[in-house]
Write a protein that holds these residues in place. Structure first.
Motif, mmCIF file in Angstrom:
data_model
loop_
_atom_site.group_PDB
_atom_site.id
_atom_site.type_symbol
_atom_site.label_atom_id
_atom_site.label_comp_id
_atom_site.label_asym_id
_atom_site.label_seq_id
_atom_site.Cartn_x
_atom_site.Cartn_y
_atom_site.Cartn_z
ATOM 1 N N VAL A 31 0.848 -1.190 0.000
ATOM 2 C CA VAL A 31 0.000 0.000 0.000
ATOM 3 C C VAL A 31 0.887 1.244 0.000
ATOM 4 N N ILE A 32 0.454 2.247 -0.760
ATOM 5 C CA ILE A 32 1.086 3.563 -0.705
ATOM 6 C C ILE A 32 0.138 4.455 0.081
ATOM 7 N N THR A 33 0.509 4.731 1.318
ATOM 8 C CA THR A 33 -0.360 5.502 2.207
ATOM 9 C C THR A 33 -0.307 6.987 1.857
ATOM 10 N N ALA A 34 -1.216 7.740 2.493
ATOM 11 C CA ALA A 34 -1.231 9.185 2.271
ATOM 12 C C ALA A 34 0.076 9.818 2.746
ATOM 13 N N VAL A 35 0.644 9.289 3.839
ATOM 14 C CA VAL A 35 1.911 9.822 4.347
ATOM 15 C C VAL A 35 3.032 9.553 3.349
ATOM 16 N N GLU A 36 3.094 8.334 2.797
ATOM 17 C CA GLU A 36 4.124 8.004 1.811
ATOM 18 C C GLU A 36 3.951 8.829 0.541
ATOM 19 N N ALA A 37 2.694 9.063 0.152
ATOM 20 C CA ALA A 37 2.439 9.913 -1.006
ATOM 21 C C ALA A 37 2.905 11.343 -0.735
ATOM 22 N N GLY A 38 2.714 11.794 0.511
ATOM 23 C CA GLY A 38 3.192 13.117 0.897
ATOM 24 C C GLY A 38 4.701 13.222 0.809
ATOM 25 N N VAL A 39 5.393 12.122 1.117
ATOM 26 C CA VAL A 39 6.856 12.096 0.983
ATOM 27 C C VAL A 39 7.256 12.308 -0.474
ATOM 28 N N LEU A 40 6.515 11.686 -1.401
ATOM 29 C CA LEU A 40 6.804 11.863 -2.826
ATOM 30 C C LEU A 40 6.620 13.319 -3.248
ATOM 31 N N LEU A 41 5.554 13.955 -2.767
ATOM 32 C CA LEU A 41 5.319 15.354 -3.121
ATOM 33 C C LEU A 41 6.370 16.269 -2.498
ATOM 34 N N ALA A 42 6.812 15.930 -1.284
ATOM 35 C CA ALA A 42 7.878 16.716 -0.647
ATOM 36 C C ALA A 42 9.180 16.569 -1.421
ATOM 37 N N ALA A 43 9.469 15.350 -1.889
ATOM 38 C CA ALA A 43 10.669 15.126 -2.696
ATOM 39 C C ALA A 43 10.587 15.916 -4.000
ATOM 40 N N LEU A 44 9.383 16.005 -4.571
ATOM 41 C CA LEU A 44 9.199 16.796 -5.790
ATOM 42 C C LEU A 44 9.507 18.264 -5.529
ATOM 43 N N ALA A 45 9.016 18.789 -4.398
ATOM 44 C CA ALA A 45 9.271 20.190 -4.055
ATOM 45 C C ALA A 45 10.768 20.443 -3.893
ATOM 46 N N LEU A 46 11.466 19.507 -3.269
ATOM 47 C CA LEU A 46 12.914 19.649 -3.110
ATOM 48 C C LEU A 46 13.613 19.637 -4.457
ATOM 49 N N PHE A 47 13.178 18.755 -5.345
ATOM 50 C CA PHE A 47 13.790 18.672 -6.667
ATOM 51 C C PHE A 47 13.578 19.966 -7.456
ATOM 52 N N ILE A 48 12.373 20.515 -7.382
ATOM 53 C CA ILE A 48 12.097 21.766 -8.088
ATOM 54 C C ILE A 48 12.972 22.888 -7.542
ATOM 55 N N GLY A 49 13.066 22.961 -6.206
ATOM 56 C CA GLY A 49 13.918 23.974 -5.600
ATOM 57 C C GLY A 49 15.372 23.820 -6.009
ATOM 58 N N PHE A 50 15.846 22.568 -6.027
ATOM 59 C CA PHE A 50 17.220 22.299 -6.447
ATOM 60 C C PHE A 50 17.432 22.671 -7.906
ATOM 61 N N SER A 51 16.432 22.388 -8.744
ATOM 62 C CA SER A 51 16.535 22.706 -10.168
ATOM 63 C C SER A 51 16.610 24.208 -10.396
ATOM 64 N N ILE A 52 15.817 24.978 -9.640
ATOM 65 C CA ILE A 52 15.854 26.437 -9.764
ATOM 66 C C ILE A 52 17.229 26.967 -9.363
ATOM 67 N N TRP A 53 17.759 26.453 -8.257
ATOM 68 C CA TRP A 53 19.095 26.883 -7.796
ATOM 69 C C TRP A 53 20.156 26.529 -8.835
ATOM 70 N N ARG A 54 20.076 25.326 -9.384
ATOM 71 C CA ARG A 54 21.087 24.878 -10.335
ATOM 72 C C ARG A 54 21.018 25.666 -11.640
ATOM 73 N N SER A 55 19.805 26.035 -12.061
ATOM 74 C CA SER A 55 19.681 26.814 -13.293
ATOM 75 C C SER A 55 20.333 28.179 -13.152
#
Length: 325
Positions: free
Chosen positions: A123-147
């Motif tokens: 099962v992918i719980t709501a908490v685990e799904a939230g971890v995926l969205l948090a990882a996405l936010a970190l990746f976007i932030g990292f991408s902006i910094w790197r650009s």
């Protein structure tokens, strides 16, 4: 039975058309808002072409079919690498120059491993799904910094800048196509999900299988169209950037949003079969694109044929399992 089948066909046609308009509008709007070519190439194009997967998966979860959402995300990742990169590399070998893409491939590998860890208990719980969205936010932030750090030095930025030069869409027109494309994406996704769920019920097939095959290939068509277009302009790094960005978005945003809406029950076959195929293709993509034994990164025709053969074999296995059932 004919009505659900027609709904799938019509839904896919409108979905692909509206996705292309949405991406064109989003890219034009981003350019007028001052986003760098590197950031547009890293995020806007790759993530924008995953808008169909996001809409379909969100609506699937809202309508109580989370298996369709998961199958759509993982199946699209497999199709992006096996079908799209395989076909494109057969047309013309892809040379990989971008250092940014070489850095993103290990991130995609780590995200793929994270997906396996979340699938382990069924099962992918709501908490685990939230971890995926948090990882996405970190990746976007990292991408902006790197650009901002790399500016226009990277090959992906050069490819994107050349592509943007051929686009003369005004800000107002860009906003119009972004909003209209988004509206049509929502409508066509609802039509597609309804038809797919009805077909699955009529044939006694799980919505996971429908998501992994028909829906996954259909929602990957925008990536195929944009990749062929970039190939014609010999923008090889943009082709790969489109696929890598799309796969990151599928695994993090598409599954994350679907899981937040409704926890996703996962059969054991997903980890034993579908995840392994996705992981194998991701590993091969990294091996080919990053280079090995001193060889520069490129995907030649033989490697493209290997990826395409894996996709055909996997899809054939799924179809055969349905026929045999």
């Amino acid at each position: 039975m004919w009505l659900p089948a027609a709904a799938v066909v019509v839904g896919l046609v409108i979905l692909v058309w509206s996705a292309e308009r949405f991406v064109d509008g989003a890219v034009a709007t981003s350019r007028h808002l001052g986003l760098s070519p590197l950031l547009i190439g890293m995020l806007v194009i790759g993530f924008g072409t995953s808008a169909p997967e996001l809409m379909v998966s969100a609506l699937s979860s809202l309508q109580g079919s989370p298996g369709l959402a998961l199958g759509n995300a993982y199946g699209s990742n497999i199709a992006n690498i096996g079908l799209i990169l395989g076909l494109v590399a057969l047309m013309s070998p892809l040379a990989v120059h971008s250092q940014v893409l070489r850095q993103e491939l290990p991130i995609l590998g780590a995200v793929t491993l994270l997906a396996a860890w979340q699938l382990r208990d069924g099962v992918i719980t709501a908490v685990e799904a939230g971890v995926l969205l948090a990882a996405l936010a970190l990746f976007i932030g990292f991408s902006i910094w790197r650009s901002r750090q790399r500016g226009a030095e990277d090959a992906l930025a050069s490819d994107t800048a050349e592509s943007l030069e051929q686009q003369s869409m005004s800000l107002l027109r860009g906003l119009f196509w972004t909003l209209l494309g988004l509206a049509l994406l929502i409508v066509s996704s609802r039509i597609l999900v309804w038809g797919a769920v009805d077909i699955a019920a009529a044939f006694g097939v799980s919505d996971l299988i429908i998501g992994l095959t028909v829906v996954a290939v259909g929602t990957s068509l925008p990536e195929l169209a944009s990749s062929i277009s970039a190939l014609r302009r010999r923008e090889h790094d943009l082709v790969l950037g489109n696929v890598v960005g799309s796969n990151l978005f599928n695994t993090l945003a598409v599954v994350g949003l679907a899981g937040v809406i409704t926890p996703i029950e996962v059969g054991s076959e997903v980890l034993a079969r579908d995840w392994w195929v996705m992981a194998l293709m991701t590993g091969l993509l990294a091996l080919f694109a990053m280079g090995w034994r001193g060889r520069p990164g490129r995907i030649n025709r033989y490697e493209g044929a290997t990826l395409l053969a894996l996709f055909v074999a996997y899809t054939g296995y799924l179809v055969n399992s349905v026929i045999a059932a």
